[in-house]
Design an enzyme around this catalytic site. Structure first.
Site, PDB file in Angstrom:
ATOM      1  N   GLY A   9       0.757  -1.258  -0.004  1.00  0.00           N
ATOM      2  CA  GLY A   9       0.171  -0.128   0.090  1.00  0.00           C
ATOM      3  C   GLY A   9       0.846   1.355   0.081  1.00  0.00           C
ATOM      4  N   GLY A  12       3.734   0.221   2.465  1.00  0.00           N
ATOM      5  CA  GLY A  12       4.965  -0.582   2.068  1.00  0.00           C
ATOM      6  C   GLY A  12       5.492  -0.354   0.813  1.00  0.00           C
ATOM      7  N   VAL A  85       0.235  -4.379   6.495  1.00  0.00           N
ATOM      8  CA  VAL A  85      -1.223  -4.488   5.989  1.00  0.00           C
ATOM      9  C   VAL A  85      -2.106  -3.350   6.667  1.00  0.00           C
ATOM     10  CG1 VAL A  85      -0.938  -6.789   5.542  1.00  0.00           C
ATOM     11  CG2 VAL A  85      -1.494  -6.039   7.814  1.00  0.00           C
ATOM     12  N   THR A  89      -9.930   1.792  11.361  1.00  0.00           N
ATOM     13  CA  THR A  89     -10.696   1.589  12.273  1.00  0.00           C
ATOM     14  C   THR A  89     -11.868   0.648  12.295  1.00  0.00           C
ATOM     15  OG1 THR A  89     -10.440   4.164  12.569  1.00  0.00           O
ATOM     16  CG2 THR A  89     -12.106   3.224  13.733  1.00  0.00           C
ATOM     17  N   GLU A 156       6.523   3.902  10.625  1.00  0.00           N
ATOM     18  CA  GLU A 156       6.752   4.679   9.193  1.00  0.00           C
ATOM     19  C   GLU A 156       6.242   5.915   9.541  1.00  0.00           C
ATOM     20  OE1 GLU A 156       9.045   4.350   6.856  1.00  0.00           O
ATOM     21  OE2 GLU A 156       8.573   6.251   6.950  1.00  0.00           O
ATOM     22  N   ALA A 220      -1.065  12.213  16.920  1.00  0.00           N
ATOM     23  CA  ALA A 220      -1.846  12.954  17.699  1.00  0.00           C
ATOM     24  C   ALA A 220      -1.491  14.334  17.950  1.00  0.00           C
ATOM     25  CB  ALA A 220      -2.265  12.281  18.867  1.00  0.00           C
ATOM     26  N   CYS A 271      -4.225   8.407   8.283  1.00  0.00           N
ATOM     27  CA  CYS A 271      -3.703   8.221   9.798  1.00  0.00           C
ATOM     28  C   CYS A 271      -4.210   9.075  10.893  1.00  0.00           C
ATOM     29  CB  CYS A 271      -2.198   8.584   9.682  1.00  0.00           C
ATOM     30  SG  CYS A 271      -1.154   7.592   8.617  1.00  0.00           S
TER      31      CYS A 271
HETATM   32  C1  UDX Z   1       0.769  12.249   8.651  1.00  0.00           C
HETATM   33  C2  UDX Z   1       2.090  12.414   9.419  1.00  0.00           C
HETATM   34  O1  UDX Z   1       2.684  13.593   8.819  1.00  0.00           O
HETATM   35  C3  UDX Z   1       2.888  11.325   9.079  1.00  0.00           C
HETATM   36  O2  UDX Z   1       4.414  11.538   9.882  1.00  0.00           O
HETATM   37  C4  UDX Z   1       2.424   9.786   9.441  1.00  0.00           C
HETATM   38  O3  UDX Z   1       3.448   8.869   8.931  1.00  0.00           O
HETATM   39  C5  UDX Z   1       1.071   9.645   8.643  1.00  0.00           C
HETATM   40  O4  UDX Z   1       0.170  10.604   8.857  1.00  0.00           O
HETATM   41  P1  UDX Z   1      -0.047  12.321   5.897  1.00  0.00           P
HETATM   42  O5  UDX Z   1      -1.349  11.878   6.427  1.00  0.00           O
HETATM   43  O6  UDX Z   1       0.270  11.698   5.078  1.00  0.00           O
HETATM   44  O7  UDX Z   1       1.112  12.148   7.417  1.00  0.00           O
HETATM   45  O8  UDX Z   1       0.107  14.094   5.804  1.00  0.00           O
HETATM   46  P2  UDX Z   1       0.204  15.303   6.503  1.00  0.00           P
HETATM   47  O9  UDX Z   1       1.316  16.104   5.784  1.00  0.00           O
HETATM   48  O10 UDX Z   1       0.606  15.079   7.940  1.00  0.00           O
HETATM   49  O11 UDX Z   1      -1.085  15.953   6.292  1.00  0.00           O
HETATM   50  C6  UDX Z   1      -2.357  15.254   7.039  1.00  0.00           C
HETATM   51  C7  UDX Z   1      -3.456  16.519   6.796  1.00  0.00           C
HETATM   52  O12 UDX Z   1      -3.279  17.611   7.761  1.00  0.00           O
HETATM   53  C8  UDX Z   1      -3.775  16.938   5.520  1.00  0.00           C
HETATM   54  O13 UDX Z   1      -4.969  16.884   5.338  1.00  0.00           O
HETATM   55  C9  UDX Z   1      -3.278  18.352   5.598  1.00  0.00           C
HETATM   56  O14 UDX Z   1      -3.824  19.197   4.518  1.00  0.00           O
HETATM   57  C10 UDX Z   1      -3.531  18.853   6.838  1.00  0.00           C
HETATM   58  N1  UDX Z   1      -2.651  19.996   7.518  1.00  0.00           N
HETATM   59  C11 UDX Z   1      -1.136  19.774   7.620  1.00  0.00           C
HETATM   60  C12 UDX Z   1      -3.275  20.853   7.874  1.00  0.00           C
HETATM   61  O15 UDX Z   1      -4.295  21.551   7.583  1.00  0.00           O
HETATM   62  N2  UDX Z   1      -2.479  22.328   7.994  1.00  0.00           N
HETATM   63  C13 UDX Z   1      -0.905  22.039   8.657  1.00  0.00           C
HETATM   64  O16 UDX Z   1      -0.561  23.072   8.963  1.00  0.00           O
HETATM   65  C14 UDX Z   1      -0.557  20.522   8.124  1.00  0.00           C
HETATM   66  P1  ADP Z   2      -1.416   1.934   4.168  1.00  0.00           P
HETATM   67  O1  ADP Z   2      -1.531   3.309   3.885  1.00  0.00           O
HETATM   68  O2  ADP Z   2      -1.301   1.704   5.767  1.00  0.00           O
HETATM   69  O3  ADP Z   2      -0.169   1.384   3.375  1.00  0.00           O
HETATM   70  P2  ADP Z   2      -3.209   0.314   2.516  1.00  0.00           P
HETATM   71  O4  ADP Z   2      -4.591  -0.005   2.638  1.00  0.00           O
HETATM   72  O5  ADP Z   2      -2.745   1.388   1.295  1.00  0.00           O
HETATM   73  O6  ADP Z   2      -2.568   0.885   3.844  1.00  0.00           O
HETATM   74  O7  ADP Z   2      -2.225  -0.901   2.314  1.00  0.00           O
HETATM   75  C1  ADP Z   2      -2.449  -2.072   3.020  1.00  0.00           C
HETATM   76  C2  ADP Z   2      -2.192  -3.228   2.011  1.00  0.00           C
HETATM   77  O8  ADP Z   2      -2.150  -4.595   2.662  1.00  0.00           O
HETATM   78  C3  ADP Z   2      -3.374  -3.436   0.859  1.00  0.00           C
HETATM   79  O9  ADP Z   2      -2.874  -3.551  -0.419  1.00  0.00           O
HETATM   80  C4  ADP Z   2      -3.814  -4.781   1.369  1.00  0.00           C
HETATM   81  O10 ADP Z   2      -4.297  -5.692   0.118  1.00  0.00           O
HETATM   82  C5  ADP Z   2      -2.850  -5.498   2.080  1.00  0.00           C
HETATM   83  N1  ADP Z   2      -3.213  -6.749   2.857  1.00  0.00           N
HETATM   84  C6  ADP Z   2      -4.073  -6.537   3.652  1.00  0.00           C
HETATM   85  N2  ADP Z   2      -4.022  -7.868   4.144  1.00  0.00           N
HETATM   86  C7  ADP Z   2      -3.172  -8.714   3.770  1.00  0.00           C
HETATM   87  C8  ADP Z   2      -2.839  -9.976   3.936  1.00  0.00           C
HETATM   88  N3  ADP Z   2      -3.279 -10.834   4.848  1.00  0.00           N
HETATM   89  N4  ADP Z   2      -1.751 -10.437   3.090  1.00  0.00           N
HETATM   90  C9  ADP Z   2      -1.372  -9.699   2.207  1.00  0.00           C
HETATM   91  N5  ADP Z   2      -1.556  -8.567   2.011  1.00  0.00           N
HETATM   92  C10 ADP Z   2      -2.610  -7.906   2.743  1.00  0.00           C
END
Ligand code: UDX
Ligand code: ADP
Length: 454
Positions: A9, A12, A85, A89, A156, A220, A271
């Site tokens: 995904g 990964g 994987v 929620t 990550e 958070a 996230c």
């Molecule tokens: C987040 C964390 O930053 C990352 O470390 C973790 O591994 C995964 O979650 P991501 O969700 O990919 O990363 O993007 P991020 O840049 O954190 O933005 C998250 C959301 O917050 C976006 O919708 C962005 O637009 C919003 N955001 C971010 C704001 O509204 N204001 C800001 O100042 C920063």
């Molecule tokens: P993330 O954003 O955390 O990387 P994604 O939903 O993009 O999450 O990716 C998770 C991946 O894990 C999906 O491509 C899904 O098909 C795969 N996956 C889920 N369960 C299994 C499993 N049992 N074996 C192999 N792959 C799996």
């Protein structure tokens, strides 16, 4: 070394591509149960958009980076298995709406014991509730083959849109393990991968539980900053203060810092919401309702911010949006990604649709995902990659995603082709409000005084 990653995904896929790129002598295999996803990783059209990713994959694929659906073989041959994987929620039963759904993780653990023929290091890459490693270890050690597994947590921290940059030059790499000699050896083996390109002082090792919890807490804290600023943006709009001035000056205090203080229509992404709800659930589970309520408010303010954005549009446009065309600039949850998971654009579109507006969605990378998110809204929603088409005949533009493309448009041309009075609601503080006002727009920059012609 043979490195396997289960789950191809957003986490990964890019992570393993960078590991393969930085460690040409390791063989990296990424497996997934989703055959079309693996086929896409093996094609010219990768399943996710991420700047710089295609180049890294092109360099390594079929050299020391392999995408495959042969999970048994991958497990058999691996020395180290990264598990990334999905852990969404949970939407049913105990903890529904808050707890993490660990069914995919457990299924993965069961595949590992089914196919493994030797001891392995199993690395938690997915974000997980604290103490999941204990459950994972118990499932893995229920094997009847006498095999031993060391569990390591290596969360990550990459952000989407800057994943390759974050992976190549991380602020830190966190590796948590058990305080036993085997645990320390496993941590060292994982650290050895990162030592190839990450300076030693940025590779931080901690206990297993701290590592698991740190990932939840880091997300958070970031989300909390965004919600804090967004809550103040509402007060700014009432008082004539300007959120950008407030946060710029507040952020000059080195204890506060300038980053992650940008007010907007709300945070999205896979996230933040999921991890905070997971934290809330853990606090409730461990009998800490006050702590749970404190963090839950971060998510509530985020929902409120998107609702408030649409309410402001409705109030400004004479309390009716019925039959009016609204051009939505951006659907991705942030710029430089096609990902729309938890994007505020979804809530905004649904509210506009409930007001019987005609919505024209425009995004350079996220239209396919937008169509899936809104599949149930058959009528009243159209899609285009061209902002000029989206805005033609529109009564208002709502900027939802901070794509650079939307900053540099010919807004005079756009204004001419719109219905008058023309409105622009800038949910990301992206455009030059003064210039747009001069062109003729009624401009509503989020958290700032409106510039109108009434
Ligand atoms: C987040 C964390 O930053 C990352 O470390 C973790 O591994 C995964 O979650 P991501 O969700 O990919 O990363 O993007 P991020 O840049 O954190 O933005 C998250 C959301 O917050 C976006 O919708 C962005 O637009 C919003 N955001 C971010 C704001 O509204 N204001 C800001 O100042 C920063
Ligand atoms: P993330 O954003 O955390 O990387 P994604 O939903 O993009 O999450 O990716 C998770 C991946 O894990 C999906 O491509 C899904 O098909 C795969 N996956 C889920 N369960 C299994 C499993 N049992 N074996 C192999 N792959 C799996």
């Amino acid at each position: 070394m043979n490195i396997l990653c289960i789950g191809a995904g957003y986490v990964g896929g890019p992570t393993m591509a960078v590991i393969a790129d930085q460690c040409p002598d390791h063989r990296v295999t990424v497996v997934d149960i989703n055959t079309s996803r693996i086929a896409a990783w093996n094609s010219d059209s990768l399943p996710i958009y991420e700047p710089g990713l295609a180049e890294v994959v092109a360099r390594c694929r079929n050299r020391n980076l392999f995408y495959s659906t042969d999970i048994p073989r991958g497990i058999r041959e691996a020395d180290i298995i990264f598990v990334s994987v999905n852990t969404p929620t949970k939407m049913f039963g105990a903890g529904a709406g808050k707890a993490a759904d660990l069914q995919y993780l457990e299924k993965t653990a069961r595949s590992i014991i089914e196919y493994a023929e030797s001891d392995k290091i199993v690395v938690e890459k997915s974000t997980l509730p604290v103490r999941t490693a204990q459950a994972l270890s118990r499932v893995l050690h229920s094997n009847a083959k006498g095999l031993h597994f060391q569990i390591v947590s290596n969360p990550e921290f990459l952000a989407e849109g800057s994943a390759i940059r974050d992976l190549k030059n991380p602020d830190r790499v966190l590796i948590g393990g058990l305080e036993t000699s085997q645990g320390r050896q496993a941590v060292d083996a994982v650290a050895g991968i990162y030592r190839r390109w990450v300076p030693e002082e940025k590779i931080i090792t901690t206990g297993l539980w701290s590592s698991e919890l740190t990932k939840l807490v880091a997300n958070a804290l970031l989300a909390q900053r965004v919600s804090s600023v967004n809550s103040i943006s509402a007060l700014c709009e009432k008082t004539g203060a300007n959120i950008n001035e407030v946060t710029r000056v507040a952020g000059l205090d080195s204890r506060i810092g300038a980053k992650f203080l940008k007010a907007g229509v709300g945070f999205g992404g896979s996230c933040f919401k999921k991890d905070i709800l997971n934290l809330v659930y853990l606090c409730e589970f461990y009998g800490l309702p006050e702590v749970a309520a404190y963090w839950e408010q971060v998510v509530r303010i985020n929902d409120y911010q998107a609702e408030r954005f649409v309410r402001n549009m409705l109030a400004a446009m004479f309390n009716t949006l019925a039959g009016k065309k609204i051009a939505l600039f951006g659907f991705a949850f942030k710029r430089d990604t096609g990902d729309t998971r938890e994007s505020p654009a979804i809530a905004v579109t649904r509210q506009l649709h409930a007001e019987h507006a005609e919505i024209a969605i425009c995004d350079p990378k996220a239209l396919d995902n937008a169509k899936l998110d809104l599949a149930d809204l058959a009528e009243g929603v159209t899609y285009t990659a061209d902002p000029y088409t989206a805005a033609r005949g529109a009564h208002a533009i709502a900027i939802i995603t901070d794509w650079d493309e939307f900053r540099d448009l010919d807004y005079a041309q756009i204004y001419d082709a719109m219905n008058k009075p023309a409105f622009i609601f800038d949910g990301r503080g992206l455009v030059d409000a003064g210039r747009l006002h001069e062109i003729g727009f009624n401009v509503y920059p989020l958290g700032c005084p409106a510039l109108t012609h009434f």
